[in-house]
Design a protein around this motif. Structure first.
Motif, PDB file in Angstrom:
ATOM      1  N   TRP A   1       1.843 -13.554  22.944  1.00 28.89           N
ATOM      2  CA  TRP A   1       1.402 -14.030  24.182  1.00 28.89           C
ATOM      3  C   TRP A   1       2.206 -13.895  25.529  1.00 28.89           C
ATOM      4  O   TRP A   1       4.050 -13.187  24.995  1.00 28.89           O
ATOM      5  CB  TRP A   1       2.274 -15.196  23.433  1.00 28.89           C
ATOM      6  CG  TRP A   1       1.262 -15.945  22.328  1.00 28.89           C
ATOM      7  CD1 TRP A   1      -0.050 -16.167  22.671  1.00 28.89           C
ATOM      8  CD2 TRP A   1       1.715 -16.398  20.821  1.00 28.89           C
ATOM      9  NE1 TRP A   1      -1.113 -16.899  21.457  1.00 28.89           N
ATOM     10  CE2 TRP A   1       0.426 -17.041  20.248  1.00 28.89           C
ATOM     11  CE3 TRP A   1       3.021 -16.400  20.351  1.00 28.89           C
ATOM     12  CZ2 TRP A   1       0.316 -17.692  18.828  1.00 28.89           C
ATOM     13  CZ3 TRP A   1       2.319 -16.937  19.338  1.00 28.89           C
ATOM     14  CH2 TRP A   1       1.255 -17.788  18.477  1.00 28.89           C
ATOM     15  N   THR A   2       2.188 -14.258  26.347  1.00 25.88           N
ATOM     16  CA  THR A   2       2.980 -14.052  27.589  1.00 25.88           C
ATOM     17  C   THR A   2       3.680 -15.920  27.398  1.00 25.88           C
ATOM     18  O   THR A   2       3.351 -17.173  27.348  1.00 25.88           O
ATOM     19  CB  THR A   2       2.199 -14.229  29.039  1.00 25.88           C
ATOM     20  OG1 THR A   2       1.526 -12.823  28.604  1.00 25.88           O
ATOM     21  CG2 THR A   2       3.410 -13.699  30.119  1.00 25.88           C
ATOM     22  N   VAL A   3       4.836 -15.618  27.792  1.00 26.80           N
ATOM     23  CA  VAL A   3       5.876 -16.660  27.763  1.00 26.80           C
ATOM     24  C   VAL A   3       6.442 -16.743  29.155  1.00 26.80           C
ATOM     25  O   VAL A   3       7.092 -16.107  29.375  1.00 26.80           O
ATOM     26  CB  VAL A   3       6.807 -16.951  26.277  1.00 26.80           C
ATOM     27  CG1 VAL A   3       7.937 -18.024  26.878  1.00 26.80           C
ATOM     28  CG2 VAL A   3       6.578 -16.901  25.440  1.00 26.80           C
ATOM     29  N   LEU A   4       6.504 -17.811  30.217  1.00 28.23           N
ATOM     30  CA  LEU A   4       7.012 -18.235  31.334  1.00 28.23           C
ATOM     31  C   LEU A   4       7.521 -18.985  31.086  1.00 28.23           C
ATOM     32  O   LEU A   4       7.759 -20.469  30.450  1.00 28.23           O
ATOM     33  CB  LEU A   4       5.703 -18.648  32.116  1.00 28.23           C
ATOM     34  CG  LEU A   4       5.081 -17.148  32.102  1.00 28.23           C
ATOM     35  CD1 LEU A   4       3.392 -17.843  33.844  1.00 28.23           C
ATOM     36  CD2 LEU A   4       5.269 -15.870  32.386  1.00 28.23           C
ATOM     37  N   VAL A   5       9.069 -19.681  32.299  1.00 22.25           N
ATOM     38  CA  VAL A   5       9.544 -20.203  31.587  1.00 22.25           C
ATOM     39  C   VAL A   5       9.985 -20.648  33.540  1.00 22.25           C
ATOM     40  O   VAL A   5      10.730 -19.937  33.935  1.00 22.25           O
ATOM     41  CB  VAL A   5      11.740 -20.314  31.768  1.00 22.25           C
ATOM     42  CG1 VAL A   5      11.885 -21.656  31.281  1.00 22.25           C
ATOM     43  CG2 VAL A   5      11.267 -20.213  29.654  1.00 22.25           C
TER      44      VAL A   5
ATOM     45  N   TYR B   1       8.741 -22.533  42.178  1.00 21.04           N
ATOM     46  CA  TYR B   1      10.086 -21.944  41.217  1.00 21.04           C
ATOM     47  C   TYR B   1      10.650 -20.924  41.194  1.00 21.04           C
ATOM     48  O   TYR B   1       9.598 -20.312  41.510  1.00 21.04           O
ATOM     49  CB  TYR B   1       9.339 -22.689  39.999  1.00 21.04           C
ATOM     50  CG  TYR B   1       8.471 -23.791  39.926  1.00 21.04           C
ATOM     51  CD1 TYR B   1       9.053 -25.067  39.388  1.00 21.04           C
ATOM     52  CD2 TYR B   1       7.185 -24.510  40.925  1.00 21.04           C
ATOM     53  CE1 TYR B   1       7.966 -26.596  39.100  1.00 21.04           C
ATOM     54  CE2 TYR B   1       6.520 -25.872  41.139  1.00 21.04           C
ATOM     55  CZ  TYR B   1       6.816 -26.688  40.271  1.00 21.04           C
ATOM     56  OH  TYR B   1       6.432 -27.854  40.391  1.00 21.04           O
ATOM     57  N   LEU B   2      11.844 -20.876  40.530  1.00 22.09           N
ATOM     58  CA  LEU B   2      11.989 -19.819  39.898  1.00 22.09           C
ATOM     59  C   LEU B   2      11.545 -19.660  38.156  1.00 22.09           C
ATOM     60  O   LEU B   2      11.516 -20.787  37.553  1.00 22.09           O
ATOM     61  CB  LEU B   2      13.465 -19.820  39.703  1.00 22.09           C
ATOM     62  CG  LEU B   2      14.799 -19.098  39.216  1.00 22.09           C
ATOM     63  CD1 LEU B   2      14.386 -17.053  40.369  1.00 22.09           C
ATOM     64  CD2 LEU B   2      16.335 -19.160  39.020  1.00 22.09           C
ATOM     65  N   THR B   3      11.269 -18.160  38.241  1.00 18.66           N
ATOM     66  CA  THR B   3      10.033 -18.414  36.955  1.00 18.66           C
ATOM     67  C   THR B   3      10.876 -17.422  36.020  1.00 18.66           C
ATOM     68  O   THR B   3      10.627 -16.003  36.185  1.00 18.66           O
ATOM     69  CB  THR B   3       8.878 -17.952  37.425  1.00 18.66           C
ATOM     70  OG1 THR B   3       8.306 -19.028  38.011  1.00 18.66           O
ATOM     71  CG2 THR B   3       8.383 -18.129  36.192  1.00 18.66           C
ATOM     72  N   GLY B   4      11.368 -17.269  34.447  1.00 21.25           N
ATOM     73  CA  GLY B   4      11.786 -16.766  33.963  1.00 21.25           C
ATOM     74  C   GLY B   4      10.175 -15.894  32.583  1.00 21.25           C
ATOM     75  O   GLY B   4       9.593 -16.809  33.093  1.00 21.25           O
ATOM     76  N   TYR B   5      10.295 -14.610  32.598  1.00 19.65           N
ATOM     77  CA  TYR B   5       8.996 -14.354  31.828  1.00 19.65           C
ATOM     78  C   TYR B   5       9.385 -13.231  31.159  1.00 19.65           C
ATOM     79  O   TYR B   5      10.654 -12.533  30.790  1.00 19.65           O
ATOM     80  CB  TYR B   5       8.117 -14.135  32.829  1.00 19.65           C
ATOM     81  CG  TYR B   5       8.010 -12.753  34.111  1.00 19.65           C
ATOM     82  CD1 TYR B   5       8.413 -10.805  33.043  1.00 19.65           C
ATOM     83  CD2 TYR B   5       8.277 -12.819  35.218  1.00 19.65           C
ATOM     84  CE1 TYR B   5       8.576 -10.293  34.182  1.00 19.65           C
ATOM     85  CE2 TYR B   5       9.361 -11.920  36.082  1.00 19.65           C
ATOM     86  CZ  TYR B   5       8.775 -10.898  35.348  1.00 19.65           C
ATOM     87  OH  TYR B   5       9.396  -9.530  36.065  1.00 19.65           O
ATOM     88  N   THR B   6       8.264 -12.674  29.899  1.00 18.86           N
ATOM     89  CA  THR B   6       8.829 -12.373  29.098  1.00 18.86           C
ATOM     90  C   THR B   6       7.134 -11.827  28.302  1.00 18.86           C
ATOM     91  O   THR B   6       6.499 -12.794  28.062  1.00 18.86           O
ATOM     92  CB  THR B   6       9.466 -12.589  27.633  1.00 18.86           C
ATOM     93  OG1 THR B   6       9.085 -11.359  27.103  1.00 18.86           O
ATOM     94  CG2 THR B   6       9.146 -13.324  27.325  1.00 18.86           C
ATOM     95  N   GLY B   7       6.638 -10.885  28.828  1.00 20.16           N
ATOM     96  CA  GLY B   7       5.591 -10.689  27.371  1.00 20.16           C
ATOM     97  C   GLY B   7       5.788  -8.931  26.434  1.00 20.16           C
ATOM     98  O   GLY B   7       4.997  -8.310  26.372  1.00 20.16           O
ATOM     99  N   SER B   8       6.787  -9.127  25.988  1.00 21.63           N
ATOM    100  CA  SER B   8       7.400  -8.118  25.629  1.00 21.63           C
ATOM    101  C   SER B   8       6.737  -8.057  23.646  1.00 21.63           C
ATOM    102  O   SER B   8       6.376  -9.081  23.101  1.00 21.63           O
ATOM    103  CB  SER B   8       8.594  -7.977  24.830  1.00 21.63           C
ATOM    104  OG  SER B   8       9.355  -9.255  24.484  1.00 21.63           O
TER     105      SER B   8
END
Length: 546
Positions: free
Chosen positions: A275-279, A257-264
């Motif tokens: 929260w950590t969000v993955l798409v 999978y191509l996964t975008g992430y943010t933990g800012s």
């Protein structure tokens, strides 16, 4: 072995040459184009992950603010009776149905009023909603219902999950009077996820969102088969150490999978849950456009090669004595002279060959122009017309090398618009786009000689400006001027917008010599500017030395 005829010999030469040229050109264009498309798709998923987290934080901030305000109103005074308090919190619950339960305790932790009288009289003095709120405002992580599991309606039959929000009640005389506690249903998060994905997730996109708990790394929002499970993939690990990004990785189901992430950290002022969000998107789906483009380029190249090979074979059958003249003129053309092939010679073979070669040169010129246009589109932000992140990387590399040769310095400005999100939500996205375009015009107008400005996403911009070895004053003046210009009101059709600008600055080579390190340092300085009141600048060197 019987030698080839002149016609067959030159036909073969034409075919091999054109096929090789078309193959090399197609591979080059395909590689460049697909690489840019993959980068854009990864950044889009990272942006979606950031948008999802920002929406979650925005909603949580709103509910926290309501409970906070309720805990501060004058009606919660010593003389208020439980019936009055119960009526007020039931009114709040009616206005915000996401609050499944709201209660008020006395100073000892006993529940004296609650919505629908649930749990009234119970001792909550040992529960986090009371013990944590005695210290400060408290927001707990997502958890299953305990005391209220059997009291609250559950038409869907799923396990009820809540977020606890509680704030202290401080009476006018300074004494502690208890806490206001609320259970916020986690169902709203699914609505936020659907809102974010709706415009992006057509039947062909297959986007999936994962929200992970900061406490135990389990999935608290996402596909049914992952709920409650822990994740330890690369994207989750990367999200703990950087603001946002994307990665191509294999997931536990064995698929890529191509996964975008943010933990800012959040931009909203409340005791945020980190929260950590993955798409994620299946690799085949994410890169389908890139593969289609590559296939189209290859087929076009092969078709062109076949066409010109056939033309060459037909024309070569009539080549004889004028061949040497054509060869000499072709050599002159390779040296930069104008291509001037014989035309009105009375020999039809020469005229046909001349026309075919000129057509070939014209086609190659058009292909080269298309390649240049595609490269420019890949490096340009479509909304503001400013260079994008890809162009920023190339410009930074070029300017750092020049700075090193000239023994100068290079300032990295990381700019973020203060108040843009509010203006965008209030006036609408179209007005927000117009505001960004006007901001871009102002930045270009203030651009010093030899400087470079780019938009890297949302309301964030990066400016590179050469400065002398003792040019901190010069850099400060430029930052002050940018803040001043961007703080001036902006008029769009939807109304007037008043923004601010926070800036973080890092210096090459004083702070670092790597582009991404310099950008991260400038981003860290920008965060300090935000924390210190916004609409100001901060040098990373001041943070490091402090």
């Amino acid at each position: 072995m019987k030698p080839l005829s002149l016609r067959n010999y030159w036909g073969l030469i034409f075919a091999v040459f054109i096929l090789l040229f078309a193959a090399v050109l197609s591979l080059l264009v395909s590689e460049v184009s697909t690489s840019r498309l993959k980068e854009e798709r990864g950044n889009a998923l990272s942006s979606t992950a950031f948008q999802m987290k920002d929406r979650l934080d925005q909603y949580m901030w709103g509910r926290y603010s309501e409970i906070k305000t309720f805990g501060e109103i004058e009606e919660l005074e010593l003389t208020a009776v439980p019936e009055e308090r119960r009526a007020k919190i039931e009114l709040l619950q009616k206005q915000v149905p996401a609050f499944s339960w709201i209660g008020i305790t006395d100073s000892a932790g006993t529940l004296i009023a609650s919505t629908n009288e649930m749990l009234e009289g119970m001792d909550l003095s040992e529960r986090p909603v009371y013990t944590e709120a005695r210290k400060s405002d408290f927001i707990g992580d997502v958890h299953e219902a305990l005391l209220l599991a059997e009291l609250l309606p559950n038409p869907g039959g799923r396990n009820l999950e809540f977020i606890d929000i509680s704030v202290p009640i401080i009476y006018p005389n300074g004494s502690f009077g208890g806490v206001v506690a609320a259970h916020l249903s986690w169902v709203w998060a699914e609505e936020v996820m659907e809102f974010v994905l709706r415009p992006l997730n057509g039947s062909e996109n297959e986007l999936e969102v994962f929200v992970l708990s900061p406490r135990d790394h389990r999935v608290i929002l996402g596909p049914e088969e992952y709920l409650g499970n822990k994740l330890s993939n690369d994207s989750f690990s990367l999200a703990q150490g950087t603001t946002a990004g994307w990665v191509l990785e294999e997931w536990p189901d064995g698929e890529s999978y191509l996964t975008g992430y943010t933990g800012s950290d959040t931009n909203w002022d409340y005791p945020a849950l980190e929260w950590t969000v993955l798409v994620r998107q299946p690799e085949d789906t994410a890169f389908a456009t890139a593969r289609d483009l590559s296939r189209l380029i290859m087929l076009s190249g092969l078709a062109s090669a076949l066409l010109f090979a056939i033309c060459g074979w037909l024309v070569a059958g009539r080549i004889s004595r004028p061949l040497n003249d054509i060869s000499l003129k072709a050599k002159a053309f390779r040296k930069g002279q104008e291509l001037n092939l014989p035309k009105n010679t009375g020999v039809r073979e020469i005229e046909d060959l001349s026309n075919s070669l000129e057509s070939l040169v014209a086609t190659l010129g058009m292909t080269e122009s298309d390649l240049v246009r595609m490269q420019d589109l890949a490096q340009r932000d479509p909304l503001t017309g400013l260079p994008n992140r890809i162009a920023l990387e190339e410009a930074a590399d070029r300017m750092m090398k020049k700075t090193q040769i000239e023994k100068e310095k290079l300032a990295f400005f990381y700019l973020d618009l203060d108040g843009f999100k509010k203006a965008n939500d209030t006036l609408g996205h179209l007005a927000g786009d117009h505001v960004l375009q006007k901001v871009a015009d102002r930045l270009i107008a203030e651009l010093p000689k030899g400087a470079f400005i780019s938009r890297i996403g949302g309301d964030e911009f990066v400016l590179l400006s050469p400065c002398s070895s003792f040019g901190e004053t010069q850099t400060r003046k430029l930052a002050d001027r940018l803040i001043e210009k961007l703080s001036m009101p902006i008029t769009v059709e939807a109304g007037h917008v008043k923004l601010g600008c926070s800036i973080g600055i890092s210096i090459y080579p004083d702070d670092a010599e790597n582009l991404y390190t310099l950008l991260s340092y400038a981003d860290a300085a920008l965060y300090v500017s935000k924390e210190n009141g916004k609409n100001r600048m901060t040098f990373y060197g001041d943070i490091a030395s402090g």
